[in-house]
Design an enzyme around this catalytic site. Structure first.
Site, PDB file in Angstrom:
ATOM      1  CD  GLU A 102      -2.710  -1.207   2.556  1.00 34.87           C
ATOM      2  OE1 GLU A 102      -3.777  -1.801   2.512  1.00 34.87           O
ATOM      3  OE2 GLU A 102      -2.268  -0.679   3.601  1.00 34.87           O
ATOM      4  CB  CYS A 122       3.067   7.857   2.712  1.00 37.75           C
ATOM      5  SG  CYS A 122       3.540   6.780   4.026  1.00 37.75           S
ATOM      6  CB  CYS A 129       7.972  -4.148   8.709  1.00 35.37           C
ATOM      7  SG  CYS A 129       9.457  -3.465   9.501  1.00 35.37           S
ATOM      8  CB  CYS A 133       7.466  -1.005  16.009  1.00 33.12           C
ATOM      9  SG  CYS A 133       9.109  -0.700  15.369  1.00 33.12           S
ATOM     10  CB  CYS A 136       3.942  -0.587  13.619  1.00 32.95           C
ATOM     11  SG  CYS A 136       3.992  -0.564  11.825  1.00 32.95           S
ATOM     12  CB  CYS A 357       1.563   7.246  10.510  1.00 36.05           C
ATOM     13  SG  CYS A 357       2.963   7.853   9.616  1.00 36.05           S
TER      14      CYS A 357
END
Ligand code: SAH
Ligand code: SF4
Length: 369
Positions: A102, A122, A129, A133, A136, A357
């Site tokens: 995305e 972005c 990933c 974290c 996230c 975000c």
């Protein structure tokens, strides 16, 4: 030239957008075409933003055939988009191997008519990933693979084509840790902000990292350099270890040394990203420590209000994280200002479409977009 044609045909087809301007020059000259064709082709692909080799104008039949025979054009199999009430757009790209990523486009109107309009995309650097974290949504996916250069470049080009106007800023704040896909990220930046093209200026590109220490000095190999953002989120190692597991392998002071060196080499102000979590990292003491860190070199603290990730069904510490109340965020920001720091509290785009975000996680709801 005939023999060279054969040579190229024997190789596996690579995407034309994986090559820099000087690579293209070498390829075309080696294949017997004049050097100026590389410039024409580069401008057609990136400035005119053509959708395929047939749309590329200014080239003769021979060159078009050579390109079609030897190179792929599209990095994506399919593109879908979701438009938010605030004007931001989430793009869903299906890659050739079936994986999906995305990107988010954020419009930004300028009140001052003399200043140019800023439009930001972005972009993602990896499928998922691996850094986990705790706040996230992308982190919950784990890492599937790095994106190729063309898969990064095409996020910008395809979005621009859909939107029908140029993108001026790029932030590597989508899915993935850009410094862990170093070569493709660097190459995509070299291509999209090639100095001959003046399409996007280097200073308008920001690479955001959760702090991959050994790769920060390497980023200065980009000349001119890009802006660096550090996802700090805590001012003590105890707290940072809990929410950014990568920190356990390093520590904040080592990280800050690398960040300061980056500023000294590039003279570009650093951005520190900070998500205030209720009762975890949002006290006045935290704000004071953050101000002290931020003042070491010219910088800006960007406070990002925590975006909800409950759709990932979080467990453990992730389930306990709550956004700080907005009054506390204001007090926190003011405390940093009192110490002479520059602070912005981010206005989050795309909340209604889970495009803000840290929310990029290809939830099942996106399947039917
Ligand atoms: N991997 C890089 C870039 C992608 S994340 C990095 O971590 O910097 C982009 C930004 O979104 C980072 O600052 C990250 O900390 C932040 N972020 C992640 N999840 C978030 C969430 N749920 N709410 C607000 N910001 C988040
Ligand atoms: Fe990866 Fe950045 Fe998300 Fe951390 S915040 S899991 S580094 S994408």
């Amino acid at each position: 030239m005939g023999q060279l044609f054969l040579f190229y045909k024997m190789e596996e087809k690579r995407n034309i957008k994986s090559y820099t301007y000087s690579d293209l020059e070498d390829i075309l000259v080696d294949a017997g075409f004049p050097k100026f064709r590389a410039e024409q082709l580069f401008r057609e692909i990136y400035l005119s933003n053509r959708s395929n080799f047939d749309e590329v104008s200014m080239i003769n039949k021979e060159l078009r055939q050579f390109l079609k025979d030897n190179f792929e054009y599209d990095a994506f199999k399919d593109v879908k988009k979701q438009v938010s009430v605030d004007g931001s757009v989430k793009f869903l790209f299906k890659l050739h191997d079936g994986n999906r990523i995305e990107s988010v486009y954020m419009p930004w109107q300028n009140d001052d008519e003399d200043k140019p309009e800023r439009t930001t995309i972005c972009v993602s650097s990896q499928v998922g990933c691996g850094l986990d974290c705790k706040f996230c949504a992308t982190g919950t996916l784990g890492l599937t693979r790095n994106l190729s250069t063309e898969e990064i470049v095409d996020q910008v080009l395809v979005a621009e084509r859909y939107l029908e106007h140029p993108i001026t800023n790029i932030v590597f704040m989508g899915m993935g840790e850009p410094l862990l896909n170093f070569n493709s990220v660097i190459r995509s930046i070299e291509i999209l902000s090639d100095k001959e093209l003046t399409k996007i200026r280097r200073k308008k590109i920001t690479v955001s990292t959760s702090g991959v220490i050994p790769r920060i000095p390497k980023l200065t190999q980009l000349d001119p350099p890009v802006k660096l953002a550090l996802s700090l989120h805590a001012t003590t190692n105890g707290v940072r270890d809990k929410i950014v597991p990568l920190n356990e392998k390093s520590n904040i002071s080592e990280l800050m040394n690398k960040i300061e060196n980056y500023y000294r080499e590039t003279k570009l102000p650093i951005t520190y990203e900070y998500i205030p979590f209720d009762g975890l990292n949002d006290t006045i003491e935290d704000a004071k420590r953050l101000a002290k860190i931020a003042k070491r070199v010219p910088s800006r603290v960007n406070i990002i209000p925590f975006n909800d990730i409950s759709f990932t069904n979080p467990t453990g510490i992730s389930a306990e994280l709550k956004a700080s109340p907005s009054e506390r965020i204001s007090e926190f920001a003011n405390e940093i200002r009192m110490f002479g720091g520059t602070v912005t509290v981010r206005d989050t785009f795309g909340k209604d479409i889970d495009a803000a975000c840290g929310q990029l996680a290809l939830s099942n709801r996106d399947e039917n977009v």
